[in-house]
Design a protein around this motif. Structure first.
Motif, short mmCIF file in Angstrom:
data_model
loop_
_atom_site.label_atom_id
_atom_site.label_comp_id
_atom_site.label_asym_id
_atom_site.label_seq_id
_atom_site.Cartn_x
_atom_site.Cartn_y
_atom_site.Cartn_z
N HIS A 83 9.34 11.35 -32.74
CA HIS A 83 8.18 11.98 -32.10
C HIS A 83 7.29 12.66 -33.13
O HIS A 83 6.08 12.43 -33.20
CB HIS A 83 8.66 13.00 -31.06
N TYR B 112 6.09 8.93 -31.55
CA TYR B 112 6.70 8.40 -30.32
C TYR B 112 6.45 9.35 -29.17
O TYR B 112 6.51 10.57 -29.33
CB TYR B 112 8.22 8.21 -30.50
N ASN B 113 6.20 8.76 -27.99
CA ASN B 113 5.90 9.56 -26.81
C ASN B 113 7.19 9.88 -26.06
O ASN B 113 7.77 9.00 -25.42
CB ASN B 113 4.92 8.75 -25.93
#
Lengths: 220, 272, 208
Positions: free
Chosen positions: C115, C120-121
């Protein structure tokens, strides 16, 4: 709890085994970010955690003998915090003005204490061995508040942040707490040097339960 | 804090062209401002004041908050035959983008941060180099930089003294030209396009543009990411994480001062 | 032997570490995990239908999953038998327990790193909180091992349990997870980096 006012400035930032000879670690004391390191000679140093050159945290540095070398550009500082070598310019004698801000740093009761005031260090009798340091996520309760969460037979204050306490089940130990601002606090525990595995383990479990009570109380 | 006019006047990369395929829709951020990017036949970027400029160049999508931006600088090497472009993706770092530029321009850290790859401790000395302003007065070049490197590029074998030129094309874009080990008289390019998201956070888009017949694109990617992640650990551990303004500091700081840049910097009373 | 490898992957690093400790020759096949997502490509899904790295090929044998590869390499190539001790049933179980624990570290501390570093979500607060819960368990265990005079997760010698837990613990700060409040973990990291045959990866600071 009575507090020896002259010792308010000394903060127990780590157990003495947290930083081994030839290594450096990061500790937070209040809002200060500190590099704690130990030379090969065993002497502990507490410095502002910032290289004067480019601001790199010195706790990432390498201990070379009794000097600390910054990770970023290899600038070397002697035990007084004075820069003694700049590898990119080997022929240059570093100006005396390049100096890391240092704290006073002493060891007593199996704890490493730091202060930026010129007053006497905590005097702790006897020989002690490190047990555990536990992180508390919540803002620091003070020591008298913490001691309300556990049964104690007697309390002898050592400083604002530490006391020599006798517990019904664990016997005698040093309980210390050190504030880390927004990062919560650390609880440190040391036992008499004669302590063996079973009493260390027992004190560790006791300290863990104490932490749980403090954190749960803060949530409610 | 509102960005200063100089910072606001530039184009910023927000990702690789292939990260915005047709049908794409997503939220992004530059200079503490939310922007929306969509791609329906053509790329659209929308900011708080409506539609914003957008262009694709150097493998990346660029946008600007300015209505009257300075033109994006030229890199003619992107037109040269035989070069390979490898883009290394968007890597976020908790520091001022200016710190990332400062780090990129600095050879003295190679022996200590990229030990055994870009430098060795036995050859830590940095010799004198030349610094000059670009023709238009808004670029800075450092030339005749020489440094011993044990493994200067993915295609290099054995140690050699490498000659470098550094170019600061705008405050958040910097390109390194290094002697090409495979082709005399040519330079390999490595660069950072920095997307400043906050004063103390940025996203670094990096690329390599090289003559190299030995390595796969993925080899070059791994080499580049390995180096940059070594830098990231340093960049996230500098205190303060905005760039301190101090007259004794070198090239990047001087550039910053001469253009009145204040955003993402911090006044620092005493350094030593 | 061929390792499908990504330079920034802690799970691939586990395999590189053991190959280094065992002084084994191997070929790296670099995978464009980021930004190219090669591990999700049709071609790679034929190699590992889970779309994950690392994958190890040794002759006709192909193994996926970092922990499985560690078990394979240690049980096949470690003549000393120390990296995956097989004499005591309880010690086998203990090692297996830490291998499983390391996967939980991957799903929390490594997720936080993906993240913070690669955008990254995911729920970053949950990832960090989960990592801290695991780090407390690890900290307690290592401190109690020290009371027993043991420096390592499963006994007196380092094992694949230590290798499997080391990378994403040592890389935790990449994901905004402070390690300075875990002194026993820091001592263990220091011991680990001092092992013969150790090599680093970016994001892990080693002071000699």
């Amino acid at each position: 709890m009575d507090t020896d006012v002259s010792q308010v400035g000394w903060i127990p930032v780590a157990l003495n085994n947290a930083v081994q000879a030839g290594s450096a670690i990061r500790v937070i004391a209040g809002t200060d970010d500190i590099a704690l390191w130990r030379g090969k000679d065993g002497v502990a140093h507490a410095w502002e955690n910032r290289c004067p050159h480019r601001g790199m945290r010195l706790s990432y540095g390498t201990v070379c003998g009794n000097r600390l070398r910054c990770l970023y550009h290899g600038w070397i500082y002697d035990g007084s915090g004075t820069c003694v070598a700049i590898p990119a310019h080997p022929d240059l004698t570093p100006p005396q003005t390049i100096k890391v801000r240092t704290y006073r740093c002493v060891e007593a009761g199996a704890l490493i204490w730091i202060s930026d005031e010129d007053n006497s260090a905590p005097a702790i009798d006897g020989h002690w061995t490190p047990c555990r340091s536990l992180h508390i996520e919540v803002a620091m309760p003070d020591l008298p508040e913490i001691l309300k969460w556990t049964k104690v037979n007697s309390v002898r204050p050592l400083s604002t942040y530490a006391a020599d306490v006798a517990l019904p089940d664990q016997g005698r130990l040093i309980l210390a707490v050190h504030p880390m601002g927004s990062k919560g606090a650390m609880l440190h525990c040391a036992l008499p040097a004669s302590a063996r595995r079973d009493s260390l383990l027992s004190a560790s479990h006791w300290l863990g339960e104490l932490r749980s009570r403090i954190e749960q109380a803060a949530v409610v | 804090m509102t960005p200063d006019p100089f910072t606001l006047s530039h184009w910023y990369a927000i990702g690789r062209i292939e990260d915005f395929p047709n049908g794409y829709k997503g939220e992004h951020r530059i200079l503490s401002t939310d922007i929306a990017v969509s791609h329906h036949g053509e790329l659209n970027v929308t900011g708080p004041e409506g539609s914003m400029g957008v262009q694709t160049r150097y493998g990346h999508v660029w946008t600007t908050l300015s209505r009257d931006p300075r033109p994006l600088y030229n890199m003619p090497e992107f037109e040269e035959e035989g070069r390979r472009l490898v883009t290394a993706g968007a890597i976020a770092v908790r520091c001022s983008g200016l710190r990332a530029v400062e780090n990129f321009l600095d050879m003295a850290h190679f022996p200590f941060v990229h030990t055994g790859i870009l430098g060795v401790e036995e050859h830590a000395e940095v010799e004198k180099y030349d610094v000059s302003m670009g023709a238009a007065g808004d670029e800075i070049w450092a030339t005749k930089c020489r440094f011993f490197q044990p493994m200067a590029a993915a295609a290099a074998e054995g140690g050699q003294v490498i000659e470098y030129r550094y170019r600061v094309a705008h405050p958040y874009s910097t390109i390194l030209y290094k002697t090409c080990p495979l082709r005399d008289g040519h330079w390999d390019l490595i660069g950072l396009f920095i997307q400043p998201t906050e004063e103390d956070e940025c996203i670094v888009h990096s690329f390599v543009l090289v003559f190299d017949e030995h390595n796969t694109d993925t080899d070059l990617l791994h080499f580049q990411q390995n180096i940059f992640l070594q830098d990231r650990m340093v960049l996230e551990n500098q205190v303060p994480n905005k760039l301190p303004i101090d007259p004794r500091w070198e090239m990047p700081t001087r550039a910053v001062k001469s253009h009145g840049v204040t955003w993402s910097t911090t006044r620092f009373e005493k350094v030593a | 032997m061929k390792l499908y490898d990504y330079v920034l992957s802690g799970n691939c690093y586990k395999i590189r570490l053991l190959l280094g400790f065992l002084d084994l020759d191997y070929e790296k096949r670099p995978v464009d995990f980021f930004p190219g997502r090669e591990h999700k490509s049709d071609a790679f899904l034929k190699i590992n239908p889970l779309g994950q790295i690392p994958v190890l090929e040794d002759g006709e044998i192909r193994i996926r999953d970092a922990q499985a590869i560690l078990i394979y390499l240690a049980s096949r190539y470690d003549k000393s038998g120390e990296w995956f001790p097989g004499q005591s049933h309880s010690q086998i179980a203990e090692v297996a327990q830490w291998l499983a624990f390391s996967d939980m570290i991957t799903s929390t501390a490594s997720a936080a790193r993906l993240h913070d570093m690669l955008g990254y979500n995911l729920d970053i607060d949950a990832a960090r909180a989960g990592a801290h819960r695991l780090l407390r368990v690890l900290e307690d265990h290592l401190a109690h091992q020290e009371f027993d005079g043991h420096d390592w997760l499963a006994g007196r010698r380092p094992t694949i349990a230590d290798i499997s837990c080391f990378p994403y613990v040592a890389l935790a700060e990449d994901g905004g997870i402070d390690l300075f409040c875990y002194p026993a973990i820091l001592r263990w990291i220091r011991r680990f980096t001092a092992l013969d045959g150790f090599h680093s990866m970016p994001g892990i600071n080693v002071s000699p």
